[in-house]
Design a protein around this motif. Structure first.
Motif, PDB file in Angstrom:
ATOM      1  N   ALA A 292     -10.640   3.855  -5.474  1.00  0.00           N
ATOM      2  CA  ALA A 292     -10.279   5.165  -6.025  1.00  0.00           C
ATOM      3  C   ALA A 292     -11.090   5.446  -7.288  1.00  0.00           C
ATOM      4  O   ALA A 292     -11.545   6.572  -7.507  1.00  0.00           O
ATOM      5  CB  ALA A 292      -8.776   5.214  -6.326  1.00  0.00           C
TER       6      ALA A 292
ATOM      7  N   LEU B 123       0.764  -0.315  -9.574  1.00  0.00           N
ATOM      8  CA  LEU B 123       0.970  -0.014  -8.155  1.00  0.00           C
ATOM      9  C   LEU B 123       1.583  -1.188  -7.405  1.00  0.00           C
ATOM     10  O   LEU B 123       2.256  -0.987  -6.389  1.00  0.00           O
ATOM     11  CB  LEU B 123      -0.345   0.418  -7.510  1.00  0.00           C
TER      12      LEU B 123
ATOM     13  N   LYS C  96       4.655   3.905  -5.384  1.00  0.00           N
ATOM     14  CA  LYS C  96       4.539   5.377  -5.413  1.00  0.00           C
ATOM     15  C   LYS C  96       4.994   5.882  -6.783  1.00  0.00           C
ATOM     16  O   LYS C  96       6.085   6.437  -6.934  1.00  0.00           O
ATOM     17  CB  LYS C  96       5.413   5.993  -4.304  1.00  0.00           C
TER      18      LYS C  96
ATOM     19  N   THR D  81       5.636   8.030 -10.142  1.00  0.00           N
ATOM     20  CA  THR D  81       5.684   9.418 -10.577  1.00  0.00           C
ATOM     21  C   THR D  81       4.672   9.605 -11.714  1.00  0.00           C
ATOM     22  O   THR D  81       4.135   8.622 -12.251  1.00  0.00           O
ATOM     23  CB  THR D  81       7.081   9.760 -11.114  1.00  0.00           C
ATOM     24  N   ASP D  82       4.433  10.860 -12.079  1.00  0.00           N
ATOM     25  CA  ASP D  82       3.536  11.098 -13.214  1.00  0.00           C
ATOM     26  C   ASP D  82       4.087  10.417 -14.468  1.00  0.00           C
ATOM     27  O   ASP D  82       3.321   9.893 -15.283  1.00  0.00           O
ATOM     28  CB  ASP D  82       3.382  12.600 -13.456  1.00  0.00           C
TER      29      ASP D  82
ATOM     30  N   ARG E  40      -3.352   8.186  -8.745  1.00  0.00           N
ATOM     31  CA  ARG E  40      -2.647   8.915  -7.669  1.00  0.00           C
ATOM     32  C   ARG E  40      -3.349   8.708  -6.338  1.00  0.00           C
ATOM     33  O   ARG E  40      -2.701   8.523  -5.302  1.00  0.00           O
ATOM     34  CB  ARG E  40      -2.575  10.409  -8.014  1.00  0.00           C
ATOM     35  N   MET E  41      -4.674   8.717  -6.343  1.00  0.00           N
ATOM     36  CA  MET E  41      -5.419   8.499  -5.095  1.00  0.00           C
ATOM     37  C   MET E  41      -5.145   7.105  -4.540  1.00  0.00           C
ATOM     38  O   MET E  41      -4.914   6.929  -3.335  1.00  0.00           O
ATOM     39  CB  MET E  41      -6.925   8.672  -5.335  1.00  0.00           C
TER      40      MET E  41
ATOM     41  N   ALA F 190      -2.542   5.322  -5.020  1.00  0.00           N
ATOM     42  CA  ALA F 190      -1.152   5.271  -4.552  1.00  0.00           C
ATOM     43  C   ALA F 190      -1.025   5.882  -3.167  1.00  0.00           C
ATOM     44  O   ALA F 190      -0.154   5.485  -2.380  1.00  0.00           O
ATOM     45  CB  ALA F 190      -0.238   6.000  -5.535  1.00  0.00           C
ATOM     46  N   ASP F 191      -1.912   6.840  -2.859  1.00  0.00           N
ATOM     47  CA  ASP F 191      -1.871   7.489  -1.542  1.00  0.00           C
ATOM     48  C   ASP F 191      -2.677   6.743  -0.487  1.00  0.00           C
ATOM     49  O   ASP F 191      -2.700   7.153   0.678  1.00  0.00           O
ATOM     50  CB  ASP F 191      -2.429   8.910  -1.649  1.00  0.00           C
ATOM     51  N   ASP F 192      -3.378   5.667  -0.890  1.00  0.00           N
ATOM     52  CA  ASP F 192      -4.233   4.923   0.038  1.00  0.00           C
ATOM     53  C   ASP F 192      -3.334   4.139   0.991  1.00  0.00           C
ATOM     54  O   ASP F 192      -2.702   3.161   0.619  1.00  0.00           O
ATOM     55  CB  ASP F 192      -5.134   3.979  -0.762  1.00  0.00           C
ATOM     56  N   THR F 193      -3.308   4.589   2.239  1.00  0.00           N
ATOM     57  CA  THR F 193      -2.379   3.966   3.194  1.00  0.00           C
ATOM     58  C   THR F 193      -2.830   2.575   3.616  1.00  0.00           C
ATOM     59  O   THR F 193      -2.070   1.837   4.230  1.00  0.00           O
ATOM     60  CB  THR F 193      -2.238   4.832   4.453  1.00  0.00           C
TER      61      THR F 193
ATOM     62  N   ARG G  30      -3.412   0.337   1.542  1.00  0.00           N
ATOM     63  CA  ARG G  30      -2.990  -0.562   0.463  1.00  0.00           C
ATOM     64  C   ARG G  30      -1.842  -1.442   0.943  1.00  0.00           C
ATOM     65  O   ARG G  30      -0.930  -0.980   1.605  1.00  0.00           O
ATOM     66  CB  ARG G  30      -2.538   0.265  -0.740  1.00  0.00           C
TER      67      ARG G  30
END
Ligand code: FES
Ligand code: FES
Length: 153
Positions: free
Chosen positions: A88, A112, A117, A119-120, A144-145, A147-150, A152
């Protein structure tokens, strides 16, 4: 003499008990990705993982560590720089001068692992590393990217 487990290898190091871990990592083990910034646990440039928690190695005494403590530096985060946080960081092109960035990545990876996941508010609370270049917005975007990496684990 102390035994330290750094990036999966147990090493004998010659250091007085009060020597900061940062100096052993850089000067004796030769892992220079971990940086010296302030020396007083404020900036985060020296961040490493100890037993999966992020710690500021300038303020950890060698004498307070055991051979069973798992110390991981930026060089040990992944074998091929393919940790989701590193990917990321590259995708977002986070670094400017780069000096603070290994510490930022170590802080993000620990966050992470603990909070997959975030929050801000979680990100703001965890990412307290100082960046002279002001990359804070890109740091947050990259966290954030990642955290969205599936992919991972
Ligand atoms: S050098 Fe350790 S926190 Fe700044
Ligand atoms: S990228 Fe320059 S200090 Fe952070």
């Amino acid at each position: 003499m102390a035994k330290l487990n750094i990036n999966g290898s147990v090493r004998d190091v010659e250091a007085e008990p009060e020597t900061p871990l940062l100096w052993v990592i850089r000067e004796q083990v030769g892992l220079t990705g971990t940086k010296y910034g302030c020396g007083v646990a404020q900036c985060g440039a020296c961040s490493v993982h100890i037993n999966d928690d992020v710690q500021r190695s300038c303020s950890i005494r060698v004498g307070d560590l055991r051979a069973t403590d798992r110390i991981v530096t930026i060089e040990g985060l992944s074998a091929t720089s393919s940790h989701p946080v590193q990917k990321a960081w590259a995708a977002v092109d986070v670094p400017q001068c780069g000096y603070c960035q290994s510490g930022q990545i170590m802080a993000a990876a620990a966050l992470l692992k603990r909070t997959p996941k975030p929050t801000d508010a979680d990100i703001d609370a965890a990412m307290t590393n100082i960046c002279r270049c002001g990359t804070y917005q890109r740091v947050r975007a990259a966290v954030r990217m990642a955290a969205d990496d599936t992919s991972r684990t």
